[in-house]
Scaffold this motif. Structure first.
Motif, PDB file in Angstrom:
ATOM      1  N   SER A 123     -48.192  -4.185  -7.819  1.00  0.00           N
ATOM      2  CA  SER A 123     -46.984  -4.666  -7.207  1.00  0.00           C
ATOM      3  C   SER A 123     -45.801  -3.881  -8.061  1.00  0.00           C
ATOM      4  O   SER A 123     -44.892  -3.508  -7.470  1.00  0.00           O
ATOM      5  CB  SER A 123     -46.892  -6.366  -7.605  1.00  0.00           C
ATOM      6  OG  SER A 123     -45.539  -6.849  -7.061  1.00  0.00           O
ATOM      7  N   ALA A 156     -44.417  -4.286   1.696  1.00  0.00           N
ATOM      8  CA  ALA A 156     -44.413  -5.891   1.887  1.00  0.00           C
ATOM      9  C   ALA A 156     -45.752  -6.515   1.844  1.00  0.00           C
ATOM     10  O   ALA A 156     -45.499  -7.740   0.964  1.00  0.00           O
ATOM     11  CB  ALA A 156     -43.535  -6.063   3.179  1.00  0.00           C
ATOM     12  N   ALA A 157     -46.599  -6.146   2.064  1.00  0.00           N
ATOM     13  CA  ALA A 157     -47.822  -6.810   1.987  1.00  0.00           C
ATOM     14  C   ALA A 157     -48.513  -6.674   0.694  1.00  0.00           C
ATOM     15  O   ALA A 157     -49.403  -7.764   0.386  1.00  0.00           O
ATOM     16  CB  ALA A 157     -48.806  -6.221   2.958  1.00  0.00           C
ATOM     17  N   GLY A 158     -48.180  -5.925  -0.132  1.00  0.00           N
ATOM     18  CA  GLY A 158     -48.634  -5.764  -1.699  1.00  0.00           C
ATOM     19  C   GLY A 158     -47.610  -6.530  -2.636  1.00  0.00           C
ATOM     20  O   GLY A 158     -48.030  -6.195  -3.708  1.00  0.00           O
ATOM     21  N   SER A 197     -45.081  -1.558   5.478  1.00  0.00           N
ATOM     22  CA  SER A 197     -46.236  -2.217   5.924  1.00  0.00           C
ATOM     23  C   SER A 197     -46.941  -2.370   4.650  1.00  0.00           C
ATOM     24  O   SER A 197     -47.255  -3.750   4.124  1.00  0.00           O
ATOM     25  CB  SER A 197     -47.089  -1.920   6.840  1.00  0.00           C
ATOM     26  OG  SER A 197     -48.231  -2.612   7.045  1.00  0.00           O
ATOM     27  N   ASP A 198     -47.411  -1.526   3.875  1.00  0.00           N
ATOM     28  CA  ASP A 198     -47.929  -1.676   2.546  1.00  0.00           C
ATOM     29  C   ASP A 198     -46.946  -2.111   1.605  1.00  0.00           C
ATOM     30  O   ASP A 198     -47.502  -3.093   0.640  1.00  0.00           O
ATOM     31  CB  ASP A 198     -48.365  -0.174   2.054  1.00  0.00           C
ATOM     32  CG  ASP A 198     -49.081  -0.212   0.772  1.00  0.00           C
ATOM     33  OD1 ASP A 198     -49.926  -0.817   0.722  1.00  0.00           O
ATOM     34  OD2 ASP A 198     -48.552   0.509  -0.227  1.00  0.00           O
ATOM     35  N   LEU A 250     -41.274  -9.428  -4.044  1.00  0.00           N
ATOM     36  CA  LEU A 250     -40.664  -9.617  -2.854  1.00  0.00           C
ATOM     37  C   LEU A 250     -39.128  -9.959  -2.924  1.00  0.00           C
ATOM     38  O   LEU A 250     -38.496  -9.232  -2.180  1.00  0.00           O
ATOM     39  CB  LEU A 250     -41.287 -10.348  -1.910  1.00  0.00           C
ATOM     40  CG  LEU A 250     -41.058 -10.404  -0.554  1.00  0.00           C
ATOM     41  CD1 LEU A 250     -40.900  -8.880   0.038  1.00  0.00           C
ATOM     42  CD2 LEU A 250     -42.179 -11.502   0.430  1.00  0.00           C
ATOM     43  N   ARG A 298     -45.364  -0.432  -6.369  1.00  0.00           N
ATOM     44  CA  ARG A 298     -44.724  -0.587  -4.999  1.00  0.00           C
ATOM     45  C   ARG A 298     -43.265  -0.914  -5.410  1.00  0.00           C
ATOM     46  O   ARG A 298     -42.408  -0.223  -4.527  1.00  0.00           O
ATOM     47  CB  ARG A 298     -45.185  -1.668  -4.285  1.00  0.00           C
ATOM     48  CG  ARG A 298     -46.488  -1.584  -3.534  1.00  0.00           C
ATOM     49  CD  ARG A 298     -47.122  -2.675  -2.860  1.00  0.00           C
ATOM     50  NE  ARG A 298     -48.414  -2.573  -2.107  1.00  0.00           N
ATOM     51  CZ  ARG A 298     -49.611  -2.584  -2.778  1.00  0.00           C
ATOM     52  NH1 ARG A 298     -49.689  -2.727  -4.239  1.00  0.00           N
ATOM     53  NH2 ARG A 298     -50.605  -2.077  -2.242  1.00  0.00           N
TER      54      ARG A 298
END
Length: 145
Positions: A86, A109-111, A106-107, A117, A89
């Motif tokens: 996290s 937001a999903a991670g 995609s990676d 977030l 990212r």
């Protein structure tokens, strides 16, 4: 003999202020600094690793500082700086905002966990200028203790 100040010599509050001072007026750069500052993990690491350039007192208000974005990936690969998935990212998101480095949404937001977030959403809203015009931002920065 006058010694030049080093980023590593600044306390964290002064360091963050110097980064923000240099970013003011560029919403994307401001968002990147605020993202890292609010995440809490990266500013001390970037500072200790020497990945920040200090600039002279440009406006008479104090030092300015900028992250040396092109050197961050090399520091990650070398293990000079690091974090969990996290945190990594969020660093990549900040590099994208401040320096235009590509990021896989995609990676990204999903991670992210919920707290990360929320920081990312606040950063994107800030970069888009949602905090102006006497309206509340689309996604607000969390209150820091």
């Amino acid at each position: 003999m006058k010694l030049e100040p080093r980023a590593a010599d600044l306390d964290l509050a002064d360091f963050e202020t110097a980064l923000l001072r240099a970013a003011v007026g560029d919403y994307s750069a401001e968002a990147a600094v605020l993202l890292l500052a609010n995440a809490g993990h990266w500013l001390p690491q970037l500072q200790a690793a020497g990945l920040v350039c200090l600039l002279d007192d440009v406006d008479g208000e104090g030092l300015w500082a900028q992250v040396a974005w092109p050197e961050v990936d090399a520091a990650l690969r070398a293990g000079t700086i690091g974090g969990n998935g996290s945190q990594l990212r969020l660093l990549r998101a900040a590099a994208s905002l401040a320096d235009g480095q590509p990021v896989d949404l995609s990676d990204l937001a999903a991670g992210l966990d919920r707290a990360a977030l929320a920081l990312l959403l606040a950063a994107v809203a800030h970069a888009g200028g949602s905090h102006g015009d006497d309206q509340p931002p689309l996604a607000a920065w969390p209150v820091r203790a």
